[in-house]
Design a protein around this motif. Structure first.
Motif, mmCIF file in Angstrom:
data_model
loop_
_atom_site.group_PDB
_atom_site.id
_atom_site.type_symbol
_atom_site.label_atom_id
_atom_site.label_comp_id
_atom_site.label_asym_id
_atom_site.label_seq_id
_atom_site.Cartn_x
_atom_site.Cartn_y
_atom_site.Cartn_z
ATOM 1 N N LEU A 13 38.064 51.905 55.825
ATOM 2 C CA LEU A 13 38.516 51.464 54.504
ATOM 3 C C LEU A 13 40.027 51.605 54.376
ATOM 4 N N LYS A 14 40.568 52.699 54.909
ATOM 5 C CA LYS A 14 42.018 52.899 54.862
ATOM 6 C C LYS A 14 42.741 51.809 55.649
ATOM 7 N N MET A 15 42.174 51.431 56.786
ATOM 8 C CA MET A 15 42.789 50.398 57.612
ATOM 9 C C MET A 15 42.845 49.071 56.858
ATOM 10 N N TYR A 16 41.756 48.737 56.166
ATOM 11 C CA TYR A 16 41.731 47.489 55.403
ATOM 12 C C TYR A 16 42.724 47.540 54.237
ATOM 13 N N CYS A 17 42.851 48.707 53.618
ATOM 14 C CA CYS A 17 43.810 48.845 52.513
ATOM 15 C C CYS A 17 45.238 48.613 52.995
ATOM 16 N N VAL A 18 45.577 49.182 54.144
ATOM 17 C CA VAL A 18 46.913 48.997 54.712
ATOM 18 C C VAL A 18 47.142 47.528 55.039
ATOM 19 N N MET A 19 46.132 46.887 55.622
ATOM 20 C CA MET A 19 46.248 45.484 55.981
ATOM 21 C C MET A 19 46.438 44.599 54.741
ATOM 22 N N LEU A 20 45.715 44.922 53.670
ATOM 23 C CA LEU A 20 45.831 44.144 52.434
ATOM 24 C C LEU A 20 47.170 44.379 51.753
ATOM 25 N N ASP A 21 47.707 45.589 51.878
ATOM 26 C CA ASP A 21 49.029 45.866 51.307
ATOM 27 C C ASP A 21 50.116 45.083 52.038
ATOM 28 N N ILE A 22 49.932 44.904 53.343
ATOM 29 C CA ILE A 22 50.910 44.154 54.143
ATOM 30 C C ILE A 22 50.745 42.655 53.938
ATOM 31 N N HIS A 23 49.481 42.197 53.877
ATOM 32 C CA HIS A 23 49.184 40.766 53.703
ATOM 33 C C HIS A 23 48.234 40.587 52.511
ATOM 34 N N PRO A 24 48.747 40.603 51.280
ATOM 35 C CA PRO A 24 47.886 40.506 50.096
ATOM 36 C C PRO A 24 47.010 39.256 50.063
ATOM 37 N N SER A 25 47.481 38.158 50.654
ATOM 38 C CA SER A 25 46.703 36.916 50.635
ATOM 39 C C SER A 25 45.382 37.053 51.384
ATOM 40 N N PHE A 26 45.278 38.067 52.240
ATOM 41 C CA PHE A 26 44.045 38.299 52.991
ATOM 42 C C PHE A 26 42.884 38.629 52.061
ATOM 43 N N VAL A 37 36.652 57.164 45.911
ATOM 44 C CA VAL A 37 38.096 56.934 45.802
ATOM 45 C C VAL A 37 38.548 55.920 46.847
ATOM 46 N N SER A 38 38.019 56.006 48.072
ATOM 47 C CA SER A 38 38.396 55.061 49.126
ATOM 48 C C SER A 38 37.966 53.641 48.774
ATOM 49 N N VAL A 39 36.766 53.503 48.215
ATOM 50 C CA VAL A 39 36.286 52.177 47.789
ATOM 51 C C VAL A 39 37.134 51.650 46.640
ATOM 52 N N LEU A 40 37.503 52.542 45.727
ATOM 53 C CA LEU A 40 38.357 52.142 44.600
ATOM 54 C C LEU A 40 39.711 51.657 45.100
ATOM 55 N N LYS A 41 40.258 52.325 46.108
ATOM 56 C CA LYS A 41 41.522 51.885 46.702
ATOM 57 C C LYS A 41 41.375 50.501 47.306
ATOM 58 N N LEU A 69 43.129 57.988 40.080
ATOM 59 C CA LEU A 69 43.866 57.484 38.925
ATOM 60 C C LEU A 69 44.935 56.483 39.345
ATOM 61 N N GLU A 70 45.624 56.760 40.443
ATOM 62 C CA GLU A 70 46.629 55.823 40.946
ATOM 63 C C GLU A 70 45.984 54.492 41.320
ATOM 64 N N SER A 71 44.786 54.563 41.900
ATOM 65 C CA SER A 71 44.082 53.327 42.270
ATOM 66 C C SER A 71 43.641 52.558 41.038
ATOM 67 N N ILE A 72 43.239 53.282 39.983
ATOM 68 C CA ILE A 72 42.864 52.620 38.732
ATOM 69 C C ILE A 72 44.064 51.873 38.154
ATOM 70 N N MET A 73 45.235 52.497 38.197
ATOM 71 C CA MET A 73 46.444 51.840 37.689
ATOM 72 C C MET A 73 46.785 50.603 38.521
ATOM 73 N N LYS A 74 46.639 50.731 39.833
ATOM 74 C CA LYS A 74 46.902 49.594 40.706
ATOM 75 C C LYS A 74 45.901 48.476 40.452
ATOM 76 N N LEU A 75 44.659 48.848 40.150
ATOM 77 C CA LEU A 75 43.621 47.865 39.832
ATOM 78 C C LEU A 75 43.941 47.144 38.531
ATOM 79 N N ILE A 76 44.358 47.893 37.513
ATOM 80 C CA ILE A 76 44.735 47.275 36.236
ATOM 81 C C ILE A 76 45.889 46.299 36.438
ATOM 82 N N ALA A 77 46.886 46.726 37.222
ATOM 83 C CA ALA A 77 48.034 45.845 37.491
ATOM 84 C C ALA A 77 47.589 44.584 38.215
#
Length: 318
Positions: free
Chosen positions: A2-15, A62-66, A158-166
């Motif tokens: 899950l962490k690997m996918y999060c990093v990949m999505l942060d680098i390439h959001p269109s994914f 928390v990992s799924v929320l991220k 909580l940080e992930s919730i804020m990122k989700l709202i954004a």
């Protein structure tokens, strides 16, 4: 994984569009049906299995929320509505919108609100008196206590919730659904006054920036909250309140919806501004920028704050 996918999505959001239905596709299908039916979203099997796995192991929540937060940040809000629907219809009670905002309220309940009437800018800002330094010291002590009560994973959640709202608020239509149902701006400002890590406060600012960018009306509400909480006590004194905020009226009232304002022990949080009353954030953002960030060497608060100011000014001069 899950962490690997999060990093990949942060680098390439269109994914993210490979994992979620495109927002416009969902709306097109809804229009084609010509019915009042409820929209549904089809998530990638990997996302569905990740959510199901979090049922069995709470450590994964928390990992799924991220992951879901990362999926909401596709360019141009392409997946915003899809992620909104995913959380709206989630079978996992910890991954629903009402639970997210209940969590925000519960954290806000850890400390009492500080309310003052008629305080001047220097007093509220703590720029030219020793009280401001004492406020920062008290905040640091409170932060240590809250961190011990919440735990690192709770802060990350909580940080992930804020990122989700954004993320979901990057689409104006989806943002309005969130705003109409949960009135996030007053809740997030209340959370900003708490002694929380600068990384979390930075994410709160970014969430507010996404909300402000959606419409001029949202920006006006946030400008009023900036004044009410004396976020910038010197820049936004009585003589410098934006004209749009003045037009809204000094007696404007913001109240959280009664359907989702209960925190621990069933205590309801009411967020209301009375005429002539200001909610004081000891030291304001200036003190946090000066003391908290310089001490920690982390400048997430500056990043988020500048994004909020940019979003507010995007609607024209004030």
């Amino acid at each position: 994984v899950l962490k690997m996918y999060c990093v990949m999505l942060d680098i390439h959001p269109s994914f993210a569009e490979k994992f979620m239905s495109h927002t416009e596709e969902i709306r097109a299908h809804a229009t084609a049906r010509h019915t009042g039916g409820v929209d549904r979203v089809q998530a990638h099997p990997f996302v569905v299995k990740a959510i199901e796995a979090s049922f069995k192991d709470e450590i994964l929540v928390v990992s799924v929320l991220k992951l879901i937060a990362s999926l909401s940040h596709a360019p141009l809000g392409a997946t915003a509505y899809s992620v909104y629907l995913l959380m709206r219809d989630s079978r996992h009670v910890q991954l629903r919108w009402n639970r997210f905002f209940d969590t925000i309220d519960q954290v806000a309940l850890l400390q009492g609100a500080v309310v003052g009437a008629g305080l001047d800018g220097d007093m509220a800002g703590g720029a030219n008196n020793t009280g401001g330094t004492m406020d920062i010291q008290q905040q640091q002590m409170q932060q240590s206590r809250i961190l011990s009560e919440l735990g690192a994973s709770d802060i990350q959640g909580l940080e992930s919730i804020m990122k989700l709202i954004a993320g979901v608020c990057s689409d104006a239509h989806t943002a309005q659904l969130i705003i109409d149902q949960y009135r996030p701006s007053p809740r997030l400002f209340l959370l900003l006054t708490r002694a929380l890590p600068v990384t979390l406060k930075g994410e709160i600012f970014k969430a507010l920036a996404a909300i402000a960018r959606c419409s001029a009306l949202n920006a006006v509400e946030i400008w009023q909250l900036v004044h009410q909480y004396r976020l910038l006590p010197q820049a936004l004194g009585t003589a410098a309140v934006p004209a749009a905020v003045k037009a809204l009226g000094a007696a404007s009232t913001f109240r959280l919806p009664s359907s989702a304002v209960t925190g621990g022990g069933g205590v309801a949080i009411q967020h209301q501004q009375q005429p002539g009353q200001l909610t004081v954030w000891p030291g304001g953002v200036r003190a946090e920028l000066r003391e908290a960030e310089s001490t920690s060497g982390c400048y997430a608060l500056t990043d988020g704050f500048l994004q909020l100011i940019d979003a507010l000014l995007s609607h024209g001069p004030i």
